[in-house]
Design a protein around this motif. Structure first.
Motif, PDB file in Angstrom:
ATOM      1  N   ASN A 162      19.478 -12.776  -9.093  1.00 13.82           N
ATOM      2  CA  ASN A 162      20.813 -13.372  -9.234  1.00 13.82           C
ATOM      3  C   ASN A 162      21.796 -12.432  -9.931  1.00 13.82           C
ATOM      4  O   ASN A 162      22.739 -12.863 -10.587  1.00 13.82           O
ATOM      5  CB  ASN A 162      20.712 -14.675 -10.028  1.00 13.82           C
ATOM      6  CG  ASN A 162      19.817 -15.696  -9.358  1.00 13.82           C
ATOM      7  OD1 ASN A 162      20.251 -16.397  -8.453  1.00 13.82           O
ATOM      8  ND2 ASN A 162      18.559 -15.772  -9.792  1.00 13.82           N
ATOM      9  N   ARG A 163      21.590 -11.152  -9.770  1.00 13.90           N
ATOM     10  CA  ARG A 163      22.286 -10.152 -10.586  1.00 13.90           C
ATOM     11  C   ARG A 163      23.804 -10.194 -10.468  1.00 13.90           C
ATOM     12  O   ARG A 163      24.495  -9.693 -11.346  1.00 13.90           O
ATOM     13  CB  ARG A 163      21.772  -8.757 -10.252  1.00 13.90           C
ATOM     14  CG  ARG A 163      22.017  -8.361  -8.821  1.00 13.90           C
ATOM     15  CD  ARG A 163      21.404  -7.005  -8.510  1.00 13.90           C
ATOM     16  NE  ARG A 163      19.944  -7.086  -8.388  1.00 13.90           N
ATOM     17  CZ  ARG A 163      19.170  -6.030  -8.214  1.00 13.90           C
ATOM     18  NH1 ARG A 163      19.696  -4.823  -8.199  1.00 13.90           N
ATOM     19  NH2 ARG A 163      17.869  -6.178  -8.081  1.00 13.90           N
ATOM     20  N   ALA A 164      24.323 -10.753  -9.384  1.00 19.07           N
ATOM     21  CA  ALA A 164      25.780 -10.773  -9.198  1.00 19.07           C
ATOM     22  C   ALA A 164      26.444 -11.940  -9.932  1.00 19.07           C
ATOM     23  O   ALA A 164      27.671 -12.013 -10.002  1.00 19.07           O
ATOM     24  CB  ALA A 164      26.117 -10.839  -7.716  1.00 19.07           C
ATOM     25  N   GLU A 165      25.658 -12.854 -10.476  1.00 20.68           N
ATOM     26  CA  GLU A 165      26.231 -14.030 -11.150  1.00 20.68           C
ATOM     27  C   GLU A 165      26.810 -13.635 -12.513  1.00 20.68           C
ATOM     28  O   GLU A 165      26.357 -12.670 -13.140  1.00 20.68           O
ATOM     29  CB  GLU A 165      25.149 -15.095 -11.352  1.00 20.68           C
ATOM     30  CG  GLU A 165      24.568 -15.649 -10.061  1.00 20.68           C
ATOM     31  CD  GLU A 165      25.573 -16.480  -9.273  1.00 20.68           C
ATOM     32  OE1 GLU A 165      26.551 -16.969  -9.873  1.00 20.68           O
ATOM     33  OE2 GLU A 165      25.373 -16.624  -8.056  1.00 20.68           O
ATOM     34  N   PRO A 166      27.788 -14.416 -13.009  1.00 19.27           N
ATOM     35  CA  PRO A 166      28.322 -14.163 -14.354  1.00 19.27           C
ATOM     36  C   PRO A 166      27.233 -14.324 -15.421  1.00 19.27           C
ATOM     37  O   PRO A 166      26.225 -15.016 -15.205  1.00 19.27           O
ATOM     38  CB  PRO A 166      29.398 -15.246 -14.524  1.00 19.27           C
ATOM     39  CG  PRO A 166      29.694 -15.741 -13.149  1.00 19.27           C
ATOM     40  CD  PRO A 166      28.460 -15.533 -12.329  1.00 19.27           C
ATOM     41  N   LEU A 167      27.456 -13.710 -16.578  1.00 19.67           N
ATOM     42  CA  LEU A 167      26.422 -13.677 -17.613  1.00 19.67           C
ATOM     43  C   LEU A 167      26.013 -15.069 -18.086  1.00 19.67           C
ATOM     44  O   LEU A 167      24.825 -15.335 -18.310  1.00 19.67           O
ATOM     45  CB  LEU A 167      26.909 -12.851 -18.807  1.00 19.67           C
ATOM     46  CG  LEU A 167      27.235 -11.385 -18.520  1.00 19.67           C
ATOM     47  CD1 LEU A 167      27.586 -10.660 -19.823  1.00 19.67           C
ATOM     48  CD2 LEU A 167      26.097 -10.688 -17.805  1.00 19.67           C
ATOM     49  N   ASP A 168      26.996 -15.955 -18.259  1.00 23.48           N
ATOM     50  CA  ASP A 168      26.625 -17.293 -18.749  1.00 23.48           C
ATOM     51  C   ASP A 168      25.811 -18.046 -17.697  1.00 23.48           C
ATOM     52  O   ASP A 168      24.872 -18.784 -18.040  1.00 23.48           O
ATOM     53  CB  ASP A 168      27.865 -18.091 -19.192  1.00 23.48           C
ATOM     54  CG  ASP A 168      28.955 -18.137 -18.139  1.00 23.48           C
ATOM     55  OD1 ASP A 168      28.935 -17.308 -17.206  1.00 23.48           O
ATOM     56  OD2 ASP A 168      29.832 -19.007 -18.245  1.00 23.48           O
ATOM     57  N   VAL A 169      26.126 -17.838 -16.432  1.00 20.63           N
ATOM     58  CA  VAL A 169      25.343 -18.465 -15.362  1.00 20.63           C
ATOM     59  C   VAL A 169      23.922 -17.904 -15.352  1.00 20.63           C
ATOM     60  O   VAL A 169      22.944 -18.647 -15.221  1.00 20.63           O
ATOM     61  CB  VAL A 169      26.022 -18.255 -13.989  1.00 20.63           C
ATOM     62  CG1 VAL A 169      25.137 -18.752 -12.855  1.00 20.63           C
ATOM     63  CG2 VAL A 169      27.381 -18.952 -13.963  1.00 20.63           C
ATOM     64  N   LEU A 170      23.815 -16.590 -15.530  1.00 18.64           N
ATOM     65  CA  LEU A 170      22.483 -15.972 -15.577  1.00 18.64           C
ATOM     66  C   LEU A 170      21.641 -16.569 -16.701  1.00 18.64           C
ATOM     67  O   LEU A 170      20.442 -16.815 -16.536  1.00 18.64           O
ATOM     68  CB  LEU A 170      22.615 -14.457 -15.785  1.00 18.64           C
ATOM     69  CG  LEU A 170      23.091 -13.661 -14.578  1.00 18.64           C
ATOM     70  CD1 LEU A 170      23.328 -12.204 -14.974  1.00 18.64           C
ATOM     71  CD2 LEU A 170      22.067 -13.742 -13.445  1.00 18.64           C
ATOM     72  N   MET A 171      22.278 -16.791 -17.837  1.00 16.60           N
ATOM     73  CA  MET A 171      21.536 -17.336 -18.973  1.00 16.60           C
ATOM     74  C   MET A 171      21.022 -18.749 -18.650  1.00 16.60           C
ATOM     75  O   MET A 171      19.878 -19.085 -18.962  1.00 16.60           O
ATOM     76  CB  MET A 171      22.453 -17.341 -20.205  1.00 16.60           C
ATOM     77  CG  MET A 171      21.749 -17.295 -21.520  1.00 16.60           C
ATOM     78  SD  MET A 171      20.770 -15.784 -21.814  1.00 16.60           S
ATOM     79  CE  MET A 171      21.918 -14.746 -22.721  1.00 16.60           C
ATOM     80  N   VAL A 172      21.858 -19.543 -18.006  1.00 16.92           N
ATOM     81  CA  VAL A 172      21.452 -20.912 -17.640  1.00 16.92           C
ATOM     82  C   VAL A 172      20.337 -20.871 -16.588  1.00 16.92           C
ATOM     83  O   VAL A 172      19.366 -21.643 -16.662  1.00 16.92           O
ATOM     84  CB  VAL A 172      22.670 -21.714 -17.132  1.00 16.92           C
ATOM     85  CG1 VAL A 172      22.224 -23.043 -16.532  1.00 16.92           C
ATOM     86  CG2 VAL A 172      23.672 -21.946 -18.258  1.00 16.92           C
ATOM     87  N   LEU A 173      20.458 -19.975 -15.621  1.00 20.52           N
ATOM     88  CA  LEU A 173      19.415 -19.862 -14.586  1.00 20.52           C
ATOM     89  C   LEU A 173      18.076 -19.459 -15.211  1.00 20.52           C
ATOM     90  O   LEU A 173      17.023 -19.993 -14.849  1.00 20.52           O
ATOM     91  CB  LEU A 173      19.829 -18.840 -13.520  1.00 20.52           C
ATOM     92  CG  LEU A 173      21.008 -19.244 -12.623  1.00 20.52           C
ATOM     93  CD1 LEU A 173      21.421 -18.077 -11.729  1.00 20.52           C
ATOM     94  CD2 LEU A 173      20.666 -20.479 -11.783  1.00 20.52           C
ATOM     95  N   CYS A 174      18.128 -18.516 -16.149  1.00 18.54           N
ATOM     96  CA  CYS A 174      16.897 -18.118 -16.849  1.00 18.54           C
ATOM     97  C   CYS A 174      16.318 -19.309 -17.601  1.00 18.54           C
ATOM     98  O   CYS A 174      15.112 -19.576 -17.552  1.00 18.54           O
ATOM     99  CB  CYS A 174      17.181 -16.982 -17.836  1.00 18.54           C
ATOM    100  SG  CYS A 174      17.429 -15.374 -17.072  1.00 18.54           S
TER     101      CYS A 174
END
Ligand SMILES: [Mn+2]
Length: 210
Positions: free
Chosen positions: A67-79
């Motif tokens: 999901n590398r193209a997602e914004p940082l806050d979205v990445l954190m939620v996905l993790c």
């Protein structure tokens, strides 16, 4: 574990090792080309150590990669969602973009800082604001990425809590990031934890290894 390379004009390196006596480390350094001269760096510290910590960190590394193209806050939620059945991890994310800015976001105790060379020597230009929490277990309500300007030559340094925080003055910016991270690991890793350090910098127009 030592890795290094270039993505576009960004030079990076990771050095890490497991807690002495352990087969696997629960610390991970992640380097992802997100396209257009932008690189996503992440340092992950799975809670505790050993295989369960490594599983948590691996899970997060996979989510970031996919999901590398997602914004940082979205990445954190996905993790966070993907790690619900793991021990969880401390995670710091740093996005080096082509406009000479670093955007970053940290949950839990992984330090990130930008060091800059000035007239008085090397100083800490900025430090990521860490929010308390454990990704996969308890995420802070407010995930607000911060942004910091970087100039060519500035050094982004990210490290797990298995590294005793380096005094900026001790780092030699004339060395490669591979040497800088190897030196920090050799001199400042704690005997009581997994340890990992990641360094990156923008070589700008002066870069020689493009
Ligand atoms: Mn740790």
């Amino acid at each position: 574990m030592h890795e290094d390379g270039f993505i576009g004009r960004i030079e990076w390196a990771v050095a890490g090792r497991a807690l002495p006596g352990q087969q696997v480390s629960g610390d991970r350094g992640v380097v992802l080309d997100t396209g257009g001269g932008t690189v996503l760096f992440a340092v992950l510290d799975g809670l505790g150590h050993g295989a369960a910590a490594a599983d948590a960190a691996d899970r997060a590394a996979r989510v970031l990669s996919e999901n590398r193209a997602e914004p940082l806050d979205v990445l954190m939620v996905l993790c966070h969602r993907a790690m619900a059945d793991t021990r969880g991890a401390a995670i710091s994310l740093a996005l080096f973009d082509e406009g000479d800015r670093v955007r970053w976001l940290g949950v839990g105790n992984v330090e990130s800082q930008v060091l800059t060379a000035g007239p008085a020597g090397l100083t800490v230009h900025a430090t990521v604001l860490l929010t308390a929490g454990i990704v996969g277990y308890r995420l802070p309500a407010n995930l607000q990425p911060q942004s910091v300007a970087v100039r060519p030559g500035d050094l982004l340094l990210m490290s797990t809590d298995g590294i005793v925080t380096e005094s900026a003055a001790l780092i030699d910016l004339s060395k490669s990031t591979a040497d800088i991270t190897a030196d920090i690991l050799a001199r400042h890793a704690k005997d009581t934890d997994d340890a990992l350090v990641l360094a990156a910098r923008h070589r700008g127009a002066r870069g020689t290894a493009e």
